[in-house]
Design a protein around this motif. Sequence first.
Motif, PDB file in Angstrom:
ATOM      1  N   PHE A 287      17.539  -2.233   2.752  1.00  0.00           N
ATOM      2  CA  PHE A 287      16.101  -2.382   2.564  1.00  0.00           C
ATOM      3  C   PHE A 287      15.709  -2.017   1.142  1.00  0.00           C
ATOM      4  CE2 PHE A 287      11.829  -0.455   2.450  1.00  0.00           C
ATOM      5  CZ  PHE A 287      11.071  -1.537   2.871  1.00  0.00           C
ATOM      6  N   MET A 288      14.821  -2.816   0.572  1.00  0.00           N
ATOM      7  CA  MET A 288      14.284  -2.566  -0.766  1.00  0.00           C
ATOM      8  C   MET A 288      12.763  -2.491  -0.684  1.00  0.00           C
ATOM      9  SD  MET A 288      16.790  -5.335  -2.622  1.00  0.00           S
ATOM     10  CE  MET A 288      16.656  -6.413  -1.187  1.00  0.00           C
ATOM     11  N   HIS A 289      12.216  -1.395  -1.162  1.00  0.00           N
ATOM     12  CA  HIS A 289      10.772  -1.176  -1.058  1.00  0.00           C
ATOM     13  C   HIS A 289      10.001  -2.005  -2.082  1.00  0.00           C
ATOM     14  CE1 HIS A 289       6.885   0.884  -1.563  1.00  0.00           C
ATOM     15  NE2 HIS A 289       7.055   1.325  -0.330  1.00  0.00           N
ATOM     16  N   GLY A 290      10.462  -1.996  -3.319  1.00  0.00           N
ATOM     17  CA  GLY A 290       9.826  -2.830  -4.332  1.00  0.00           C
ATOM     18  C   GLY A 290       8.856  -2.105  -5.236  1.00  0.00           C
ATOM     19  N   VAL A 291       8.122  -1.106  -4.716  1.00  0.00           N
ATOM     20  CA  VAL A 291       7.131  -0.392  -5.550  1.00  0.00           C
ATOM     21  C   VAL A 291       7.165   1.095  -5.198  1.00  0.00           C
ATOM     22  CG1 VAL A 291       4.809  -0.428  -6.509  1.00  0.00           C
ATOM     23  CG2 VAL A 291       5.669  -2.455  -5.368  1.00  0.00           C
ATOM     24  N   MET A 292       8.167   1.788  -5.680  1.00  0.00           N
ATOM     25  CA  MET A 292       8.336   3.196  -5.348  1.00  0.00           C
ATOM     26  C   MET A 292       7.552   4.105  -6.289  1.00  0.00           C
ATOM     27  SD  MET A 292      12.362   3.382  -4.333  1.00  0.00           S
ATOM     28  CE  MET A 292      12.293   5.170  -4.174  1.00  0.00           C
ATOM     29  N   ASN A 293       6.286   3.783  -6.501  1.00  0.00           N
ATOM     30  CA  ASN A 293       5.415   4.654  -7.279  1.00  0.00           C
ATOM     31  C   ASN A 293       5.154   5.946  -6.507  1.00  0.00           C
ATOM     32  OD1 ASN A 293       5.209   2.571  -9.180  1.00  0.00           O
ATOM     33  ND2 ASN A 293       3.363   1.740  -8.226  1.00  0.00           N
ATOM     34  N   THR A 294       4.791   7.011  -7.206  1.00  0.00           N
ATOM     35  CA  THR A 294       4.581   8.280  -6.507  1.00  0.00           C
ATOM     36  C   THR A 294       3.399   8.218  -5.548  1.00  0.00           C
ATOM     37  OG1 THR A 294       3.270   9.174  -8.348  1.00  0.00           O
ATOM     38  CG2 THR A 294       5.630   9.681  -8.324  1.00  0.00           C
ATOM     39  N   ASP A 295       2.472   7.311  -5.776  1.00  0.00           N
ATOM     40  CA  ASP A 295       1.352   7.179  -4.837  1.00  0.00           C
ATOM     41  C   ASP A 295       1.753   6.406  -3.591  1.00  0.00           C
ATOM     42  OD1 ASP A 295       1.229   5.110  -7.095  1.00  0.00           O
ATOM     43  OD2 ASP A 295       0.035   4.117  -5.566  1.00  0.00           O
ATOM     44  N   ASN A 296       2.981   5.866  -3.564  1.00  0.00           N
ATOM     45  CA  ASN A 296       3.491   5.178  -2.376  1.00  0.00           C
ATOM     46  C   ASN A 296       4.554   5.992  -1.647  1.00  0.00           C
ATOM     47  OD1 ASN A 296       1.869   2.961  -2.923  1.00  0.00           O
ATOM     48  ND2 ASN A 296       3.454   1.863  -4.031  1.00  0.00           N
ATOM     49  N   MET A 297       4.673   7.263  -1.985  1.00  0.00           N
ATOM     50  CA  MET A 297       5.683   8.138  -1.384  1.00  0.00           C
ATOM     51  C   MET A 297       5.009   9.094  -0.411  1.00  0.00           C
ATOM     52  SD  MET A 297       8.596   7.178  -2.705  1.00  0.00           S
ATOM     53  CE  MET A 297       9.683   8.544  -2.288  1.00  0.00           C
ATOM     54  N   SER A 298       5.471   9.082   0.830  1.00  0.00           N
ATOM     55  CA  SER A 298       4.863   9.882   1.889  1.00  0.00           C
ATOM     56  C   SER A 298       5.324  11.333   1.842  1.00  0.00           C
ATOM     57  CB  SER A 298       5.233   9.286   3.253  1.00  0.00           C
ATOM     58  OG  SER A 298       5.018  10.210   4.295  1.00  0.00           O
ATOM     59  N   ILE A 299       4.389  12.261   2.006  1.00  0.00           N
ATOM     60  CA  ILE A 299       4.718  13.677   2.055  1.00  0.00           C
ATOM     61  C   ILE A 299       5.478  14.014   3.333  1.00  0.00           C
ATOM     62  CG2 ILE A 299       2.649  14.524   3.229  1.00  0.00           C
ATOM     63  CD1 ILE A 299       4.315  16.066   0.100  1.00  0.00           C
ATOM     64  N   LEU A 300       5.518  13.078   4.294  1.00  0.00           N
ATOM     65  CA  LEU A 300       6.270  13.280   5.533  1.00  0.00           C
ATOM     66  C   LEU A 300       7.624  12.572   5.510  1.00  0.00           C
ATOM     67  CD1 LEU A 300       3.425  12.883   8.199  1.00  0.00           C
ATOM     68  CD2 LEU A 300       4.182  14.948   6.996  1.00  0.00           C
ATOM     69  N   GLY A 301       7.961  11.930   4.401  1.00  0.00           N
ATOM     70  CA  GLY A 301       9.232  11.223   4.336  1.00  0.00           C
ATOM     71  C   GLY A 301       9.239   9.923   5.099  1.00  0.00           C
ATOM     72  N   LEU A 302       8.093   9.256   5.179  1.00  0.00           N
ATOM     73  CA  LEU A 302       7.969   7.972   5.861  1.00  0.00           C
ATOM     74  C   LEU A 302       8.056   6.827   4.862  1.00  0.00           C
ATOM     75  CD1 LEU A 302       4.828   8.760   8.062  1.00  0.00           C
ATOM     76  CD2 LEU A 302       7.227   9.105   8.683  1.00  0.00           C
ATOM     77  N   THR A 303       8.506   5.670   5.317  1.00  0.00           N
ATOM     78  CA  THR A 303       8.364   4.453   4.524  1.00  0.00           C
ATOM     79  C   THR A 303       6.887   4.065   4.567  1.00  0.00           C
ATOM     80  OG1 THR A 303      10.543   3.790   5.319  1.00  0.00           O
ATOM     81  CG2 THR A 303       9.253   2.129   4.158  1.00  0.00           C
ATOM     82  N   LEU A 304       6.298   3.918   3.407  1.00  0.00           N
ATOM     83  CA  LEU A 304       4.843   3.771   3.316  1.00  0.00           C
ATOM     84  C   LEU A 304       4.483   2.642   2.365  1.00  0.00           C
ATOM     85  CD1 LEU A 304       2.320   5.452   4.366  1.00  0.00           C
ATOM     86  CD2 LEU A 304       2.360   6.598   2.157  1.00  0.00           C
ATOM     87  N   ASP A 305       3.418   1.918   2.683  1.00  0.00           N
ATOM     88  CA  ASP A 305       2.838   0.904   1.794  1.00  0.00           C
ATOM     89  C   ASP A 305       3.794  -0.260   1.535  1.00  0.00           C
ATOM     90  OD1 ASP A 305       0.572   2.400   1.690  1.00  0.00           O
ATOM     91  OD2 ASP A 305       0.909   3.212  -0.311  1.00  0.00           O
ATOM     92  N   TYR A 306       3.872  -1.148   2.512  1.00  0.00           N
ATOM     93  CA  TYR A 306       4.743  -2.317   2.415  1.00  0.00           C
ATOM     94  C   TYR A 306       4.074  -3.395   1.577  1.00  0.00           C
ATOM     95  CZ  TYR A 306       7.499  -0.248   6.189  1.00  0.00           C
ATOM     96  OH  TYR A 306       8.291   0.587   6.933  1.00  0.00           O
ATOM     97  N   GLY A 307       4.679  -3.710   0.448  1.00  0.00           N
ATOM     98  CA  GLY A 307       4.188  -4.777  -0.416  1.00  0.00           C
ATOM     99  C   GLY A 307       5.301  -5.777  -0.663  1.00  0.00           C
ATOM    100  N   PRO A 308       5.881  -5.772  -1.865  1.00  0.00           N
ATOM    101  CA  PRO A 308       6.969  -6.720  -2.168  1.00  0.00           C
ATOM    102  C   PRO A 308       8.323  -6.192  -1.733  1.00  0.00           C
ATOM    103  CG  PRO A 308       6.366  -5.506  -4.128  1.00  0.00           C
ATOM    104  CD  PRO A 308       5.393  -5.066  -3.070  1.00  0.00           C
TER     105      PRO A 308
END
Length: 498
Positions: free
Chosen positions: A253-274
């Motif tokens: 799996f590739m997230h595409g936009v691993m900016n710090t505002d897309n990183m969950s404090i709970l360790g979840l995959t968050l904010d699906y974009g590209p």
Amino acid sequence: MNTDLATSETSAHELLHFANAFAGLPAPFHTRQLPTPLPAPYLVDASQSAAQMIGLEPAAFESADLIQTLSGNRIAAGSQPLAAVYSGHQFGVWAGQLGDGRAILLGDVAAANGGRMELQLKGAGATPYSRMGDGRAVLRSSIREYLCSEAMAALGIPTSRALAIVGSDQLAMRERPETTAVVTRMAPSFVRFGSFEHWYYNNQHDALKTLADYVIAGFYPELQAADNPYQALLADVTRRTAHLMAQWQAVGFMHGVMNTDNMSILGLTLDYGPFGFMEAYDPSHICNHTDQQGRYAYNKQPQIGHWNCFALGQALLPLIGSVEATEAALSGYQAQYGAKLDELLHAKLGLATQQADDDKLLDAMFALMQASHVDFTLFFRRLGALRLDDAGADAPLRDLFLDRAAFDAWALQYRARLKLENSRDDSRKLGMDSCNPKYVLRNYLAQTAIEQAQNKDFSEVRKLLEILENPFDEQPQHAKYAELPPDWARGLEVSCSS
């Protein structure tokens, strides 16, 4: 699924009982914001698996009132809609204040596991944090997020969930006019690394402490007894992030936009974009067309996860108290990532023990896969069918390779390794099939469902969801969904607007 909204008079306040934990934080943490009404909303699809998590039965989605609530047209009793403020590093550069630009939090509801789940509407209109955006989401990106959220959950990877998509004939301008939609996202919390960065970089340490205390009390209560709860928080988030990166890599799996505002404090995959799932194996593959420099390429995700944890550590430094204690909390990342990935790869290869030269076997495997552009998902799934004493059974796997002789040489080493631990074909295959999915959300599958949905045919969205909810099952009636992508799929691109 019945989409006749007139069949039930059940109201949303009878189905959803909202509390508002995040809204209880002081005013600077959020802006109270009503959603912008969505004209003539209709249900596109709903995830029964996600619905069960908050006690909703299938018949609930026949309620016109619930659809109005999930479109943002009606506010359920007890809900206090808001948009949260946060900041973040985007593509490694400090971007300053960001915030929920097209997401509105309705509040939190009771979950079947005894916890709480926040419900957030993505695409519910402009907020004070929208910058120049319209706050809307289009049907195309909404379907991608909906399907991938639920697919990742079925793969056993920590993720936010997607309850439902509500569509509308209203248009929004992207590269071209597209119909709009709202996805109802669910997570115990949507607090991000960037939520902490916001207060640190604005030198508001009291607010930083308020947020950290809120997160610890609500989601890490066991850390309250630690000598330094803030250091313990960073250490636990670092561990969760390291494990999440290993899980991403192991399934391609590739997230595409691993900016710090897309990183969950709970360790979840968050904010699906590209996002994307690896097909022809290329460790340097970039799934996001916008990422011209390849910062978030597949093989860079683990180090970016580490970088992001350091950014969080910097933000928590005033609470932790010293650079040394902060570095100590971060120090476990590499070992935790490596150990988790090693565990996952051993399971994917059906190896029950650890041996000294296993890394050489794995390195040779990935080098062969790269040289022949082998499909990631198909390789691991077909590997489970390999028989110790019957090389003829290798044909479907062997056919994935351009250099068959090189594969044969590696397979000889692999068989020898399996025999070293007295591996048995049938039990090994059973274990491998339980961790190597047959079905993943390939971009072309999502695109096919999107194109049909844009013509008001949502049947492919429903079918894909049902397939992806059972990714490890054979599902022979759906075998074509596990085949190599067609030639036309090579031209598909996803970007930050996807």
